[in-house]
Design a protein around this motif. Structure first.
Motif, PDB file in Angstrom:
ATOM      1  N   SER A 115       0.850  -1.191   0.000  1.00 29.72           N
ATOM      2  CA  SER A 115       0.000   0.000   0.000  1.00 29.72           C
ATOM      3  C   SER A 115       0.884   1.238   0.000  1.00 29.72           C
ATOM      4  CB  SER A 115      -0.907   0.020   1.227  1.00 29.72           C
ATOM      5  OG  SER A 115      -1.585   1.259   1.325  1.00 29.72           O
ATOM      6  N   PRO A 116       0.543   2.243  -0.815  1.00 28.35           N
ATOM      7  CA  PRO A 116       1.337   3.482  -0.814  1.00 28.35           C
ATOM      8  C   PRO A 116       1.252   4.236   0.509  1.00 28.35           C
ATOM      9  CG  PRO A 116      -0.643   3.732  -2.159  1.00 28.35           C
ATOM     10  CD  PRO A 116      -0.540   2.283  -1.804  1.00 28.35           C
ATOM     11  N   ASP A 117       0.261   3.881   1.353  1.00 27.33           N
ATOM     12  CA  ASP A 117       0.123   4.553   2.642  1.00 27.33           C
ATOM     13  C   ASP A 117       1.118   4.041   3.676  1.00 27.33           C
ATOM     14  OD1 ASP A 117      -2.058   6.064   1.768  1.00 27.33           O
ATOM     15  OD2 ASP A 117      -3.452   4.440   2.195  1.00 27.33           O
ATOM     16  N   ILE A 118       1.802   2.951   3.398  1.00 23.62           N
ATOM     17  CA  ILE A 118       2.735   2.389   4.369  1.00 23.62           C
ATOM     18  C   ILE A 118       4.008   3.223   4.407  1.00 23.62           C
ATOM     19  CG2 ILE A 118       4.218   0.405   4.863  1.00 23.62           C
ATOM     20  CD1 ILE A 118       1.988  -1.397   3.928  1.00 23.62           C
ATOM     21  N   ASN A 119       4.354   3.668   5.584  1.00 21.12           N
ATOM     22  CA  ASN A 119       5.578   4.439   5.806  1.00 21.12           C
ATOM     23  C   ASN A 119       6.243   3.875   7.057  1.00 21.12           C
ATOM     24  OD1 ASN A 119       7.539   6.364   5.570  1.00 21.12           O
ATOM     25  ND2 ASN A 119       6.305   8.027   6.396  1.00 21.12           N
ATOM     26  N   ILE A 120       6.762   2.671   6.919  1.00 22.24           N
ATOM     27  CA  ILE A 120       7.242   1.894   8.048  1.00 22.24           C
ATOM     28  C   ILE A 120       8.409   2.584   8.748  1.00 22.24           C
ATOM     29  CG2 ILE A 120       8.885   0.500   6.733  1.00 22.24           C
ATOM     30  CD1 ILE A 120       7.745  -1.952   8.295  1.00 22.24           C
TER      31      ILE A 120
END
Length: 500
Positions: free
Chosen positions: A292-297
């Motif tokens: 997902s492009p929303d993942i910013n681990i």
């Protein structure tokens, strides 16, 4: 002029403005807003700008044309609303008619019929002689569509607020975790955790697909891997599996397991990376944007392929669904060059993720590397040799060979990666390498009719643990239990020994 007079003047001004355009604009907005509300957790509100702009402009143009023809702005509004309905319903109507009809229907047949029916309805509205009835139809339609819009906008608001809060939280932690110094880091092994998306189990490939993958099993075992042939996952959704792996426990504390934003939050700020970081590990994430492009681990290093070309694809997944709904669908071949261009970018992206796994020698050890490789999951973009395939087959599950060839390509690359990683370490002190699939092949269209219901739960699960006695392990160990086993054996025991 008094305040009362000002309000009266404003009311007169409003009465002088034709309101017939409201209905077609509302009708044009509804399918776009509805689709967005159903996918609000995986798309961005910026993706609404283009389709809404086009829909509003098109509906206003239709309204202006039909208002001039009928010399009645409300009548023009109703007629243009009819055409907008047929415009957005075209794809659904075509799919339904082709499903229930034995006719070999093509767009060249169905599109003219659709336009004729819309025009016929518009003609009867244009010649209608009951203005009061038309006014009532206009008012009721406006209220009904406005109500539907509100119903779909209401759930969007809290989701957008939650997204905004997540973005703020991620920004405040954007530097990633800071390696700690609690343990005796020199004794800790490097850990490579590689997840292959939708890689089927050995049993599924043999019994359902008729493919013998024992060569890969033999390769793994020859390298010292334990292969859990009967391993099963708890879930068949990637967005649930990944946070359960990285938090080392089943996902049970959510009100809704499908609460995507909460699940992404659990990925971004996960327990595994926090715990290992405290023990001095450098944390690395590869390919997370494929989930997902929303993942910013929150890791020390993040590697995701970034396309820097100027030729950006404006038809993304959300927009493509809209195109598929409308009368633009028969002309989708216009976008073929962009689709081919997009496939090339996807190929580069997947190859980048695979290659990056072997290029981490400069990352300080001990390191924990979590890589999510969107292979052999669709889109199908490689044959078994890594060559391009026909872009029309990117989602073709009906032809078993399409999935199998991408799986074979994936397998060959993983074998190369394992060999490369093992060469980077002393023979008697290899890294820990975990190879798993998040889920098996799921029940896609064209697959369900010949695949048993529980097959997606059967997964690939193999791991190389140096100086570990595999005798006590069951071959049905779930994927979620492997990382806790690693931490207990290699980290916690070391800490206890150093404490003694």
């Amino acid at each position: 002029m008094t305040i009362k007079e000002r309000f009266q003047a404003f009311g007169q001004l409003l009465r002088g403005i034709p309101i017939g355009w409201i209905l077609p604009v509302l009708v044009a907005s509804y399918p776009i807003v509805y689709l967005y509300s159903q996918n609000v957790q995986i798309v961005s509100c910026s993706q609404l700008v283009l389709p809404l702009s086009i829909a509003w402009a098109g509906s206003l143009i239709l309204w202006a044309i039909f208002s001039l023809i009928t010399k009645d702005t409300k009548k023009g509004g109703v007629i243009s609303a009819v055409f907008v309905v047929f415009f957005f319903a075209y794809g659904h109507m075509f799919d339904w008619v082709t499903a229930v009809s034995a006719l070999d229907l093509r767009h060249r047949h169905f599109l003219p019929i659709t336009l004729f029916i819309a025009g016929y309805i518009g003609y009867f509205i244009a010649i209608a002689k009951k203005p009061e009835l038309l006014k009532n139809v206009f008012k009721v339609s406006c209220v009904a569509v406005a109500f539907l819009l509100v119903v779909n906008i209401v759930p969007i608001i809290p989701a957008e607020l939650q997204k905004s809060q997540m973005s703020i939280h991620q920004s405040s932690n954007s530097t990633g975790s800071t390696p700690g110094t609690t343990g005796s880091v020199a004794d800790y092994p490097d850990i490579y955790y590689i997840v292959l998306d939708e890689y089927s189990s050995f049993e599924t490939l043999e019994t359902v697909w008729g493919y013998d993958n024992s060569e890969f099993k033999d390769f793994l075992e020859s390298k010292g891997f334990f292969v859990a042939e009967n391993s099963r996952t708890h879930y068949t959704s990637t967005i649930v599996v990944v946070p359960s792996i990285l938090n080392m426990k089943p996902i049970t504390n959510l009100h809704h397991v499908n609460d995507r934003l909460e699940l992404i939050s659990l990925i971004n700020d996960n327990q595994a990376m926090k715990s290992l970081s405290k023990e001095g590990y450098t944390t690395v994430a590869i390919g997370m944007h494929t989930i997902s492009p929303d993942i910013n681990i929150l890791s020390d290093y993040r590697f995701d392929y970034q396309d820097c070309s100027d030729n950006e694809l404006f038809i993304d997944g959300f927009h493509w669904i809209l195109v598929d709904m409308t009368t633009i669908r028969p002309f989708s071949y216009i976008f073929e060059p962009q689709i081919v261009d997009r496939i090339d970018k996807l190929r580069i992206s997947r190859l980048y993720d695979l290659k990056k796994l072997t290029e981490l020698s400069e990352v300080p050890s001990p390191k924990f590397v979590y890589a999510h490789i969107l292979l052999p999951h669709e889109p199908f973009i490689f044959d078994n040799e890594g060559n391009k395939i026909d872009w029309n087959d990117i989602s073709n599950y009906r032809d078993k060979n399409i999935y199998l060839e991408q799986l074979i390509f994936t397998t060959r690359n993983i074998e190369v990666i394992i060999d490369s990683l093992l060469k980077q370490y002393p023979e008697d002190d290899p890294p820990i390498i975990i190879i798993q699939s998040d889920h098996g092949l799921r029940h896609h269209d064209g697959v369900s009719e010949y695949m048993p219901e529980d097959e997606p739960y059967k997964v690939l699960n193999a791991f190389l643990l140096s100086h570990y006695d595999y005798q006590g392990l069951d071959d049905n160990i779930p994927p979620i239990e492997v990382l806790p086993l690693v931490i207990e054996h290699y980290i916690n025991k070391t800490v206890q020994q150093s404490g003694d």
